[in-house]
Each structure stands twice: as structure tokens, then as C-alpha cells.
Design an enzyme around this catalytic site. Sequence first.
Site, PDB file in Angstrom:
ATOM      1  N   LYS A 238      -8.666  -0.098  14.020  1.00 14.54           N
ATOM      2  CA  LYS A 238      -8.396  -1.048  12.934  1.00 14.54           C
ATOM      3  C   LYS A 238      -7.467  -2.141  13.428  1.00 14.54           C
ATOM      4  O   LYS A 238      -6.388  -1.862  13.971  1.00 14.54           O
ATOM      5  CB  LYS A 238      -7.801  -0.343  11.715  1.00 14.54           C
ATOM      6  CG  LYS A 238      -7.646  -1.280  10.525  1.00 14.54           C
ATOM      7  CD  LYS A 238      -7.467  -0.525   9.236  1.00 14.54           C
ATOM      8  CE  LYS A 238      -7.341  -1.478   8.046  1.00 14.54           C
ATOM      9  NZ  LYS A 238      -8.551  -2.307   7.879  1.00 14.54           N
TER      10      LYS A 238
ATOM     11  N   HIS B  64      -4.914   4.801   9.413  1.00 16.23           N
ATOM     12  CA  HIS B  64      -6.287   4.445   9.778  1.00 16.23           C
ATOM     13  C   HIS B  64      -6.536   4.757  11.256  1.00 16.23           C
ATOM     14  O   HIS B  64      -5.611   4.993  12.024  1.00 16.23           O
ATOM     15  CB  HIS B  64      -6.551   2.951   9.529  1.00 16.23           C
ATOM     16  CG  HIS B  64      -6.815   2.625   8.091  1.00 16.23           C
ATOM     17  ND1 HIS B  64      -5.804   2.366   7.199  1.00 16.23           N
ATOM     18  CD2 HIS B  64      -7.969   2.540   7.388  1.00 16.23           C
ATOM     19  CE1 HIS B  64      -6.318   2.118   6.016  1.00 16.23           C
ATOM     20  NE2 HIS B  64      -7.630   2.216   6.094  1.00 16.23           N
TER      21      HIS B  64
END
Length: 233
Positions: A135, A131
Site C-alpha cells: 500500500k 495494511h
Amino acid sequence: MKIALLGYGKMGKVIERIALERGHEIVLRKSSNDTFEGLQQADVAIDFSVPDSAVNNISECLASNIPIISGTTGWLEQYNEMVALCNEKKGAFIYGSNFSLGVNIFFELNAYLAKMMSHLKEYKVSMEEIHHTQKLDAPSGTAISLAQGIIENSHYASWTMETPKDSEIHIEAKRIENIPGTHSIFYDSDVDQIEIKHTAHSREGFALGAVVAAEWLMGKKGVFTMKDVLNLT
């Protein structure tokens, strides 16, 4: 449909654009320090905030009889409390670790493959999720949901980010700039590897799924999942 956006970061802004394109109205755009003023005008709320805000956002909506969709991850130790509150208030609530329509199909594929592989002990399963660097939680909520899908359909008992025991699924979490979300599941043996993978190209898939879920939730009471929204149950 009048929508309250609880969390107005990058995801909130994409949800806003898609909701407007689908003919809906935004009546509240709440960042972390803002009040809930305007919530009572909403037909439904969509929460894509941060772990520290999610429980308060969900609680406020359920107490105000506003159906709530939450795609925030990292707060699930209090999930059962929110389910109990929803039932107590006779509200409507959907939590999803990932609202992408494709990912929810991937969840089903993952569970089916785990069931097929469960008797083949020569294969060891592992996972990788990638990600963007913003995040906050690791592993991702989607990775945890995928791991749970394997656990429910195999001999595995838990997951870990450390060196795994025989009954544990190893998850490797990577954070790389500008990656919306990639999840890979590997079954490795001495002679070959089976891999299934989902790659998100943008945040739009998550946002569209959240708006579709909000549309579906209107007029309903209870606690639901994306399986219900997509009729995968």
C-alpha cells in the site's frame, strides 16, 4: 455490462473475476503504461490504479462520457477538480475510499458513536490502520474517511500521525505483509476503553462493492458516494 479496468494489479484481477461471475464483460485491462485503447467500448470504468494515474484515468473517462468508479486513494487534493469536471461534462462519478459494503456500514457506525461520545471529554479518541506492505499511501483513505466522520460529529478539528494536540485525532498506520485492511477506533479514558473495529479478510469485499457500485451507476448522471449506492443517505 462492458467494463474497463483501469489498474490491473491484484485488485483489478479480483474485480475481473467477480465481474465475470456476475455476467459482465471486460473490454479493457489497463496497466500504468498502457493506452486507453478500447475505452470507448465500455459502459463503465473501474479505477483501482495508483495515485499518480488516478486523476488521468478519471479525466479520460469523464471526457469520453464513460461513467467512472474510483477506489484509488492518495490523490484527493484534486478531488474537487474531478467533481467540477464531472459536472461540466454531465458525467457520472463515484469515488470511494473503501468500496467494501461492511466498511460503509462501519463508516455510519463510526459517525454515530462519535456523536454519542462528543460530550464525554474524559475520552480521547485515536485510530489504528493496518495494511499490506504494497500500500503506497499512509494513512489509508479509509482511515482519513473515518477521521473525517469523527471530526464532523465531535469537537475534533483534524487528524495527525504525530503526537496529537487536544483537537487532533492520532492515526497510527502499520504496514504488515498480507493484511488486506484493518481499521480500529479507540475511545480511551482513565477507567476504560471503547473499541470498534473492521477487519477485511480478503480483497473480495472491496471488489464486490466496486462492481455493485458500477451496476448502480449505469444510467445516472452526477457525483455520488457509496452512501447513495447503499441507500444510507
